[in-house]
Design a protein around this motif. Structure first.
Motif, short mmCIF file in Angstrom:
data_model
loop_
_atom_site.label_atom_id
_atom_site.label_comp_id
_atom_site.label_asym_id
_atom_site.label_seq_id
_atom_site.Cartn_x
_atom_site.Cartn_y
_atom_site.Cartn_z
N GLN A 42 -16.41 19.42 62.69
CA GLN A 42 -15.43 18.90 63.67
C GLN A 42 -15.12 17.43 63.37
O GLN A 42 -13.95 17.01 63.40
CB GLN A 42 -16.07 19.03 65.05
N ILE A 43 -16.17 16.67 63.07
CA ILE A 43 -15.97 15.24 62.77
C ILE A 43 -15.15 15.09 61.49
O ILE A 43 -14.24 14.26 61.43
CB ILE A 43 -17.34 14.52 62.64
N PHE A 44 -15.46 15.92 60.49
CA PHE A 44 -14.69 15.85 59.23
C PHE A 44 -13.22 16.14 59.50
O PHE A 44 -12.33 15.42 59.02
CB PHE A 44 -15.23 16.83 58.18
N ASP A 45 -12.95 17.19 60.26
CA ASP A 45 -11.55 17.58 60.52
C ASP A 45 -10.80 16.46 61.24
O ASP A 45 -9.63 16.20 60.93
CB ASP A 45 -11.50 18.88 61.31
N GLU A 46 -11.47 15.81 62.17
CA GLU A 46 -10.82 14.70 62.89
C GLU A 46 -10.51 13.54 61.94
O GLU A 46 -9.44 12.94 61.99
CB GLU A 46 -11.72 14.22 64.04
N LEU A 47 -11.50 13.23 61.07
CA LEU A 47 -11.29 12.12 60.12
C LEU A 47 -10.23 12.48 59.08
O LEU A 47 -9.47 11.63 58.64
CB LEU A 47 -12.61 11.76 59.44
N ASN A 48 -10.20 13.75 58.72
CA ASN A 48 -9.21 14.21 57.74
C ASN A 48 -7.79 14.06 58.29
O ASN A 48 -6.86 13.72 57.56
CB ASN A 48 -9.49 15.67 57.37
N GLU A 49 -7.64 14.28 59.59
CA GLU A 49 -6.32 14.08 60.21
C GLU A 49 -5.90 12.63 60.15
O GLU A 49 -4.73 12.30 59.98
CB GLU A 49 -6.36 14.54 61.67
N ARG A 50 -6.90 11.76 60.27
CA ARG A 50 -6.62 10.32 60.27
C ARG A 50 -6.35 9.79 58.86
O ARG A 50 -5.45 8.99 58.65
CB ARG A 50 -7.83 9.59 60.87
N TYR A 51 -7.17 10.24 57.88
CA TYR A 51 -7.11 9.63 56.54
C TYR A 51 -6.46 10.50 55.46
O TYR A 51 -6.24 10.02 54.36
CB TYR A 51 -8.53 9.26 56.08
N HIS A 52 -6.23 11.77 55.77
CA HIS A 52 -5.62 12.68 54.79
C HIS A 52 -6.39 12.68 53.46
O HIS A 52 -5.87 12.28 52.42
CB HIS A 52 -4.15 12.32 54.55
N PHE A 53 -7.63 13.11 53.51
CA PHE A 53 -8.44 13.18 52.30
C PHE A 53 -7.79 14.11 51.28
O PHE A 53 -7.16 15.10 51.64
CB PHE A 53 -9.85 13.70 52.63
N SER A 54 -8.02 13.79 50.00
CA SER A 54 -7.38 14.60 48.95
C SER A 54 -8.15 15.90 48.70
O SER A 54 -7.65 16.80 48.04
CB SER A 54 -7.30 13.79 47.66
N LEU A 55 -9.38 16.00 49.20
CA LEU A 55 -10.20 17.19 48.96
C LEU A 55 -10.30 18.06 50.21
O LEU A 55 -10.54 17.56 51.31
CB LEU A 55 -11.62 16.79 48.56
N ASP A 56 -10.18 19.36 50.00
CA ASP A 56 -10.38 20.33 51.06
C ASP A 56 -11.88 20.37 51.42
O ASP A 56 -12.73 20.11 50.57
CB ASP A 56 -9.93 21.69 50.52
N ARG A 57 -12.20 20.71 52.66
CA ARG A 57 -13.60 20.74 53.11
C ARG A 57 -14.48 21.67 52.27
O ARG A 57 -15.68 21.44 52.13
CB ARG A 57 -13.64 21.14 54.60
N SER A 58 -13.87 22.72 51.70
CA SER A 58 -14.67 23.68 50.94
C SER A 58 -15.28 23.06 49.67
O SER A 58 -16.18 23.63 49.06
CB SER A 58 -13.82 24.90 50.57
N TYR A 59 -14.75 21.92 49.23
CA TYR A 59 -15.29 21.26 48.04
C TYR A 59 -16.37 20.23 48.37
O TYR A 59 -16.93 19.61 47.48
CB TYR A 59 -14.16 20.53 47.28
N ILE A 60 -16.59 20.02 49.66
CA ILE A 60 -17.42 18.90 50.09
C ILE A 60 -18.71 19.40 50.74
O ILE A 60 -18.73 20.46 51.38
CB ILE A 60 -16.60 18.03 51.08
N LYS A 61 -19.79 18.64 50.56
CA LYS A 61 -21.04 18.94 51.24
C LYS A 61 -21.29 17.88 52.31
O LYS A 61 -20.65 16.82 52.31
CB LYS A 61 -22.20 18.92 50.25
N VAL A 62 -22.25 18.16 53.17
CA VAL A 62 -22.57 17.23 54.26
C VAL A 62 -23.98 16.71 54.10
O VAL A 62 -24.91 17.49 53.83
CB VAL A 62 -22.52 17.96 55.62
N ALA A 63 -24.17 15.41 54.29
CA ALA A 63 -25.52 14.85 54.33
C ALA A 63 -25.69 14.13 55.67
O ALA A 63 -24.81 13.35 56.07
CB ALA A 63 -25.73 13.89 53.18
N ILE A 64 -26.79 14.43 56.34
CA ILE A 64 -27.10 13.74 57.59
C ILE A 64 -28.47 13.08 57.42
O ILE A 64 -29.43 13.74 57.02
CB ILE A 64 -27.11 14.73 58.78
N ASN A 65 -28.51 11.80 57.66
CA ASN A 65 -29.73 11.01 57.44
C ASN A 65 -30.32 11.26 56.05
O ASN A 65 -31.51 11.57 55.88
CB ASN A 65 -30.77 11.28 58.53
N GLU A 66 -29.48 11.17 55.07
CA GLU A 66 -29.86 11.24 53.64
C GLU A 66 -30.38 12.61 53.19
O GLU A 66 -31.13 12.68 52.21
CB GLU A 66 -30.91 10.17 53.28
#
Lengths: 81, 145
Positions: A33-57
């Protein structure tokens, strides 16, 4: 209101034009959800399916809930070596 | 041992000595900066790193290799910052009684580092363009092998 520190790397840093920022959340939110909100703001060039998530390293699932106080990093395809 | 450093790897590689008398095989791998990628002439590389996590993930990889293979030692050092053509970007060393385990451990470490350690590579080209190297065929894996 609680806060989450978001750090940006690689093409996501280029799109957001910042190394990091602090986000405020009123209630727990999924990483996706956070990624999607930020993506709306910044228009990242990569789709979420190419990205991984790290929380506290550490790598986590997109469904992981953030409650505040965490460091959140979206990891574009890594290219070490 | 997994380390990140901005400086050249030459000194640390030259200073590394093997003193364990039980070691009969030492296998090392070095990744170097190549001058061509996908037909484009590369003039410079820049590695960006998420340092806090890269150190943790890199250590995990080396510890896994020590558990998975009967080796004596395992070291991986990765550079970050700007690198010129021909410079060493990463160095892996695995030692064991016999060569087979050292080869396997060395391969395991470099493969996992390339898949998991949060480092990103920006290539600068002869025509003055630049681009992040992103393996988009590696959907959902973050791999860039």
């Amino acid at each position: 209101m609680k806060s989450i520190q978001v750090k940006y790397f690689s093409s996501l840093r280029d799109a957001s034009k910042k190394d990091q920022e602090v986000l405020s959340i009123e209630s727990p939110k999924k990483a996706s959800q956070i990624f999607d909100e930020l993506n709306e703001r910044y228009h990242f060039s990569l789709d979420r399916s190419y990205i991984k998530v790290a929380i506290n390293e550490a790598y986590q699932d997109w469904d992981t809930l953030l409650h505040g106080g965490e460091t959140l990093v979206f990891i574009p395809p890594v290219a070490g070596g | 041992m997994f380390l990140l450093q901005e400086e050249s790897l030459e000194e640390v590689i030259n200073k590394t000595t093997l003193e364990n008398p039980e070691v009969g095989g030492a296998v090392s791998f070095e990744g170097r900066v190549r001058n061509v990628n996908k037909g484009k002439k590369v003039t410079l590389l820049e590695y960006q790193v998420y340092e806090e996590m890269a150190v943790l993930e890199g250590r995990k990889v080396v510890e896994e290799a020590l558990k998975l293979f009967p080796i004596k030692e395992a070291i991986c050092i990765h550079r970050y910052g700007q690198l010129k053509i021909g410079e060493r970007a990463v160095w892996v060393l695995a030692t064991s009684k016999h060569r087979k385990e050292a080869f396997k451990a060395c391969q395991y470490i470099i493969d996992e580092v390339k898949k998991r350690v949060p480092l990103w590579k920006k290539e600068f080209y002869e025509d003055e363009s630049k681009a992040w190297v992103e393996c988009l065929g590696c959907k959902g894996t973050s791999a860039s092998v």
